[in-house]
Scaffold this motif. Sequence first.
Motif, PDB file in Angstrom:
ATOM      1  N   ALA A   9       0.805  -1.051  -0.057  1.00 50.37           N
ATOM      2  CA  ALA A   9       0.003   0.141  -0.187  1.00 50.37           C
ATOM      3  C   ALA A   9       1.079   1.391  -0.330  1.00 50.37           C
ATOM      4  CB  ALA A   9      -1.065  -0.039   1.321  1.00 50.37           C
ATOM      5  N   ASP A  10       0.258   2.209  -0.573  1.00 51.49           N
ATOM      6  CA  ASP A  10       1.060   3.450  -0.833  1.00 51.49           C
ATOM      7  C   ASP A  10       0.727   4.214   0.931  1.00 51.49           C
ATOM      8  OD1 ASP A  10      -1.169   4.615  -0.919  1.00 51.49           O
ATOM      9  OD2 ASP A  10      -1.174   5.126  -2.760  1.00 51.49           O
ATOM     10  N   GLU A  11       1.213   5.373   1.253  1.00 51.33           N
ATOM     11  CA  GLU A  11       1.430   6.310   1.881  1.00 51.33           C
ATOM     12  C   GLU A  11      -0.030   6.950   1.977  1.00 51.33           C
ATOM     13  OE1 GLU A  11       3.693   8.110   5.438  1.00 51.33           O
ATOM     14  OE2 GLU A  11       4.046   6.612   3.746  1.00 51.33           O
ATOM     15  N   ALA A  12      -1.129   7.076   1.727  1.00 58.38           N
ATOM     16  CA  ALA A  12      -2.331   7.557   1.272  1.00 58.38           C
ATOM     17  C   ALA A  12      -3.241   6.452   1.675  1.00 58.38           C
ATOM     18  CB  ALA A  12      -2.662   8.298   0.262  1.00 58.38           C
ATOM     19  N   THR A  13      -2.897   5.141   0.898  1.00 57.51           N
ATOM     20  CA  THR A  13      -3.864   4.385   1.319  1.00 57.51           C
ATOM     21  C   THR A  13      -3.929   3.937   2.803  1.00 57.51           C
ATOM     22  OG1 THR A  13      -3.893   3.333  -0.764  1.00 57.51           O
ATOM     23  CG2 THR A  13      -4.518   1.496   0.633  1.00 57.51           C
ATOM     24  N   LEU A  14      -2.515   3.724   2.981  1.00 57.84           N
ATOM     25  CA  LEU A  14      -2.422   3.197   5.240  1.00 57.84           C
ATOM     26  C   LEU A  14      -2.837   4.383   6.025  1.00 57.84           C
ATOM     27  CD1 LEU A  14      -0.558   2.053   7.172  1.00 57.84           C
ATOM     28  CD2 LEU A  14       1.131   3.544   6.475  1.00 57.84           C
ATOM     29  N   TYR A  15      -2.467   5.457   4.973  1.00 55.15           N
ATOM     30  CA  TYR A  15      -3.459   7.150   6.207  1.00 55.15           C
ATOM     31  C   TYR A  15      -5.035   6.441   6.125  1.00 55.15           C
ATOM     32  CZ  TYR A  15      -0.131   9.524   7.764  1.00 55.15           C
ATOM     33  OH  TYR A  15       1.747   9.404   8.642  1.00 55.15           O
ATOM     34  N   GLU A  16      -5.437   6.821   5.084  1.00 54.96           N
ATOM     35  CA  GLU A  16      -6.925   6.374   4.698  1.00 54.96           C
ATOM     36  C   GLU A  16      -7.802   4.925   5.079  1.00 54.96           C
ATOM     37  OE1 GLU A  16     -10.835   6.839   3.709  1.00 54.96           O
ATOM     38  OE2 GLU A  16      -9.047   8.262   4.221  1.00 54.96           O
ATOM     39  N   ALA A  17      -6.911   3.645   5.657  1.00 55.45           N
ATOM     40  CA  ALA A  17      -6.851   2.498   5.747  1.00 55.45           C
ATOM     41  C   ALA A  17      -7.458   3.208   7.034  1.00 55.45           C
ATOM     42  CB  ALA A  17      -6.315   1.795   5.700  1.00 55.45           C
ATOM     43  N   SER A  18      -6.525   3.278   8.198  1.00 58.48           N
ATOM     44  CA  SER A  18      -6.088   3.309   9.525  1.00 58.48           C
ATOM     45  C   SER A  18      -7.283   4.705   9.862  1.00 58.48           C
ATOM     46  CB  SER A  18      -4.965   3.858   9.674  1.00 58.48           C
ATOM     47  OG  SER A  18      -4.673   5.341   9.325  1.00 58.48           O
ATOM     48  N   ARG A  19      -7.726   5.654   8.611  1.00 55.00           N
ATOM     49  CA  ARG A  19      -8.299   6.688   9.075  1.00 55.00           C
ATOM     50  C   ARG A  19     -10.090   6.385   8.762  1.00 55.00           C
ATOM     51  NH1 ARG A  19     -12.923  10.001   7.138  1.00 55.00           N
ATOM     52  NH2 ARG A  19     -12.471   8.529   5.870  1.00 55.00           N
ATOM     53  N   ARG A  20     -10.477   5.203   8.708  1.00 58.94           N
ATOM     54  CA  ARG A  20     -11.139   5.025   8.337  1.00 58.94           C
ATOM     55  C   ARG A  20     -11.628   4.103   9.780  1.00 58.94           C
ATOM     56  NH1 ARG A  20     -10.731   2.910   2.988  1.00 58.94           N
ATOM     57  NH2 ARG A  20      -9.585   1.267   3.480  1.00 58.94           N
ATOM     58  N   GLU A  21     -10.852   3.435   9.855  1.00 57.76           N
ATOM     59  CA  GLU A  21     -10.786   2.451  11.888  1.00 57.76           C
ATOM     60  C   GLU A  21     -11.291   3.377  12.717  1.00 57.76           C
ATOM     61  OE1 GLU A  21     -10.889   0.269  14.645  1.00 57.76           O
ATOM     62  OE2 GLU A  21     -11.344  -0.309  12.364  1.00 57.76           O
ATOM     63  N   THR A  22     -10.385   4.823  12.709  1.00 53.48           N
ATOM     64  CA  THR A  22     -11.329   5.598  13.363  1.00 53.48           C
ATOM     65  C   THR A  22     -12.484   5.766  13.577  1.00 53.48           C
ATOM     66  OG1 THR A  22     -10.898   8.221  12.329  1.00 53.48           O
ATOM     67  CG2 THR A  22      -8.846   6.534  13.468  1.00 53.48           C
ATOM     68  N   HIS A  23     -13.157   5.485  12.135  1.00 48.12           N
ATOM     69  CA  HIS A  23     -14.419   5.853  12.419  1.00 48.12           C
ATOM     70  C   HIS A  23     -15.390   4.962  12.189  1.00 48.12           C
ATOM     71  CE1 HIS A  23     -13.792  10.049   9.244  1.00 48.12           C
ATOM     72  NE2 HIS A  23     -12.871  10.209  10.993  1.00 48.12           N
ATOM     73  N   GLU A  24     -14.972   4.155  12.721  1.00 45.80           N
ATOM     74  CA  GLU A  24     -16.478   2.763  13.425  1.00 45.80           C
ATOM     75  C   GLU A  24     -17.220   3.136  14.533  1.00 45.80           C
ATOM     76  OE1 GLU A  24     -16.879   0.339  11.357  1.00 45.80           O
ATOM     77  OE2 GLU A  24     -16.274   0.623   9.590  1.00 45.80           O
ATOM     78  N   PRO A  25     -17.745   2.921  14.469  1.00 42.86           N
ATOM     79  CA  PRO A  25     -18.622   2.933  15.534  1.00 42.86           C
ATOM     80  C   PRO A  25     -18.171   1.866  16.447  1.00 42.86           C
ATOM     81  CG  PRO A  25     -20.165   2.216  13.583  1.00 42.86           C
ATOM     82  CD  PRO A  25     -19.195   2.437  13.262  1.00 42.86           C
ATOM     83  N   PHE A  26     -19.157   2.382  17.811  1.00 45.23           N
ATOM     84  CA  PHE A  26     -18.774   1.032  18.658  1.00 45.23           C
ATOM     85  C   PHE A  26     -19.914   0.400  18.707  1.00 45.23           C
ATOM     86  CE2 PHE A  26     -15.031   2.989  19.920  1.00 45.23           C
ATOM     87  CZ  PHE A  26     -13.507   2.178  20.687  1.00 45.23           C
ATOM     88  N   ARG A  27     -20.032  -0.928  19.315  1.00 42.11           N
ATOM     89  CA  ARG A  27     -21.140  -1.723  20.001  1.00 42.11           C
ATOM     90  C   ARG A  27     -20.634  -1.503  21.615  1.00 42.11           C
ATOM     91  NH1 ARG A  27     -22.323   0.690  16.385  1.00 42.11           N
ATOM     92  NH2 ARG A  27     -23.146  -0.369  14.663  1.00 42.11           N
ATOM     93  N   LEU A  28     -20.943  -0.667  22.407  1.00 39.52           N
ATOM     94  CA  LEU A  28     -20.869  -0.741  23.663  1.00 39.52           C
ATOM     95  C   LEU A  28     -21.239  -2.231  24.272  1.00 39.52           C
ATOM     96  CD1 LEU A  28     -20.915   2.438  24.687  1.00 39.52           C
ATOM     97  CD2 LEU A  28     -18.803   1.854  24.179  1.00 39.52           C
ATOM     98  N   GLU A  29     -22.528  -2.398  24.440  1.00 43.81           N
ATOM     99  CA  GLU A  29     -23.470  -3.539  24.948  1.00 43.81           C
ATOM    100  C   GLU A  29     -22.327  -5.272  24.976  1.00 43.81           C
ATOM    101  OE1 GLU A  29     -26.313  -0.511  23.280  1.00 43.81           O
ATOM    102  OE2 GLU A  29     -24.707  -1.490  22.769  1.00 43.81           O
ATOM    103  N   THR A  30     -21.662  -5.294  22.730  1.00 49.19           N
ATOM    104  CA  THR A  30     -21.184  -5.911  23.337  1.00 49.19           C
ATOM    105  C   THR A  30     -19.793  -6.018  22.924  1.00 49.19           C
ATOM    106  OG1 THR A  30     -21.237  -5.827  20.898  1.00 49.19           O
ATOM    107  CG2 THR A  30     -23.291  -6.953  22.071  1.00 49.19           C
ATOM    108  N   GLU A  31     -19.189  -5.268  22.857  1.00 50.27           N
ATOM    109  CA  GLU A  31     -18.042  -4.860  22.266  1.00 50.27           C
ATOM    110  C   GLU A  31     -17.239  -4.105  23.478  1.00 50.27           C
ATOM    111  OE1 GLU A  31     -17.693  -2.818  18.358  1.00 50.27           O
ATOM    112  OE2 GLU A  31     -18.940  -4.780  16.968  1.00 50.27           O
ATOM    113  N   GLY A  32     -17.573  -3.379  24.065  1.00 46.71           N
ATOM    114  CA  GLY A  32     -16.723  -2.833  25.062  1.00 46.71           C
ATOM    115  C   GLY A  32     -16.264  -1.018  24.644  1.00 46.71           C
ATOM    116  N   PRO A  33     -15.138  -0.072  25.422  1.00 44.31           N
ATOM    117  CA  PRO A  33     -15.487   0.468  24.470  1.00 44.31           C
ATOM    118  C   PRO A  33     -13.572   0.733  23.952  1.00 44.31           C
ATOM    119  CG  PRO A  33     -14.958   0.395  27.020  1.00 44.31           C
ATOM    120  CD  PRO A  33     -15.152  -1.490  26.097  1.00 44.31           C
ATOM    121  N   LEU A  34     -13.150  -0.225  23.275  1.00 44.73           N
ATOM    122  CA  LEU A  34     -11.845  -0.083  23.106  1.00 44.73           C
ATOM    123  C   LEU A  34     -12.121  -1.181  22.206  1.00 44.73           C
ATOM    124  CD1 LEU A  34      -8.982   0.629  23.721  1.00 44.73           C
ATOM    125  CD2 LEU A  34      -8.629  -2.010  24.706  1.00 44.73           C
ATOM    126  N   ARG A  35     -10.447  -0.496  21.191  1.00 42.29           N
ATOM    127  CA  ARG A  35     -10.308  -1.557  20.106  1.00 42.29           C
ATOM    128  C   ARG A  35      -8.719  -1.147  19.455  1.00 42.29           C
ATOM    129  NH1 ARG A  35     -15.090   0.439  17.698  1.00 42.29           N
ATOM    130  NH2 ARG A  35     -13.545   1.910  16.174  1.00 42.29           N
TER     131      ARG A  35
END
Length: 482
Positions: free
Chosen positions: A104-130
């Motif tokens: 992956a190039d630099e932009a792809t790496l940054y974008e993939a990690s940025r999308r992860e930060t926008h994933e919602p939590f499921r506090l009832e089943t997954e908890g508050p940490l990823r």
Amino acid sequence: MTGHATPDRTATGATAGDALPLSGVQEEMWTAYRSAPGSHAYNAVWRLRIRGTVDVPALEKAVAALQERHEQLRSLFVERDGLPRRVLLDRPHARLEVRDLPDADEATLYEASRRETHEPFRLETEGPLRVVLFRRSAQDAVLVPTAHHIVSDYVSRSMMVGDLLRAYADFTAGRVPEWAPVTGSYAEYAEEEARYLASPAGRATADRWRSALAGSAPAELPLDRPRPVLRALRGATVVRHLPADVVDALPDAARAARTTPYAYALAAFQAFVHRWTGQDDFLLGVPASNRMGRRLRDVVGCFLNTVPVRARFTPGTTFRGAAAEAGREVTRCLVDGRYPGARLKAPTAGGRAPLFHMAVFLVPLDRMKLPVPPVPQGAPEGPPATCAGLRVSLVDDLAQQEGQLDLLLRLEQAPDGITAVFSYDTDVFDRASIEGFADGFTRMLRAAVTEPARQVADVPLADEHDPAGLPGLGGAGEGPAF
């Protein structure tokens, strides 16, 4: 694993499986989470660029040790008998996830990690940490520890990253982490808050708040679209690096007004809101921290309490006078900041009416002991720190926690200057409106520090050389109050 308390019991005796009450701020965030479960507005993130070969088994152990040390991170959030509760788990719940992005190039790496930060939590089943590790090669990766704000504030986020890196270094060296035990707990804090609210002191504080806020109302910027009945908590961010000469002049201006630089900048923001809306008496939110006492010093949790600060203007108000008043209001808010701001809202048929739609926070990066250096203004990542043979840098993540309010201004104060971060609700504002507001605030702050004795009412809202540069806030037919 930590060498201290067993993993199924906290320092204050809470046992795995216990359904523990939430604090006031946690109850407010739970309500927001339930109303918009697909939102990432309350995701708290520090992305870390890692150069060097990561020992994955050691990092897995470090993620587990982090949760053993901090009980909030190994919890689930549920409703029991109609009330929100935190359920303590007997073992770490979050696991390190590794995602390989070969070539992956630099932009792809940054974008993939940025999308992860926008994933919602499921506090009832997954908890508050990823915790996710994105690897594009054996020597280059981005580590993304994300926590929900319901268990974290800025200080906690820094502690979590520091503890994670410290544990990783120990495990790579064949050692079990030997950090000092956490002597307090968030459960203890929530219980003490509940006792305070029911006490004569708590009731007296509530009376003082009601008296201080009587007759005022939230600041109301002209919106591009009506505020929806049910907020989706969607947002975006506009960033402005404040001019160096303005930042340099701010401490002296504040000193002359016998207040703090934060209160002075807050007063400039209040002045611009006053001029733009025409409101002479209004409320904004300001932060107060309830992390008090040695027992809470090393506890991970949300100790942030956003409380209302009142602004009042007359035709003769000067910047210096506004700053002195803002300083007094901030001091009053801090004195009574133990009382949860959410409890001050007025009951309505639809729930509780908000006391403010905007807030102004200060993040003093230059005075915090951060585990990795902050990101310089305009740079994609900060200078590296070393950890067990790795070079670890903080990735720019100014655009986060968006859409919590109509508008949230964070003043991030770093050694190289102050960055103004305007996070806004995209359901009610267009980007052009916030860009205009950000530019207008910068002009107002310049006037405040260069002409502190000037009356706020005399300052033009537009640059005299660019009359078309007036902020574009508001729908058709709406404009500033001159």
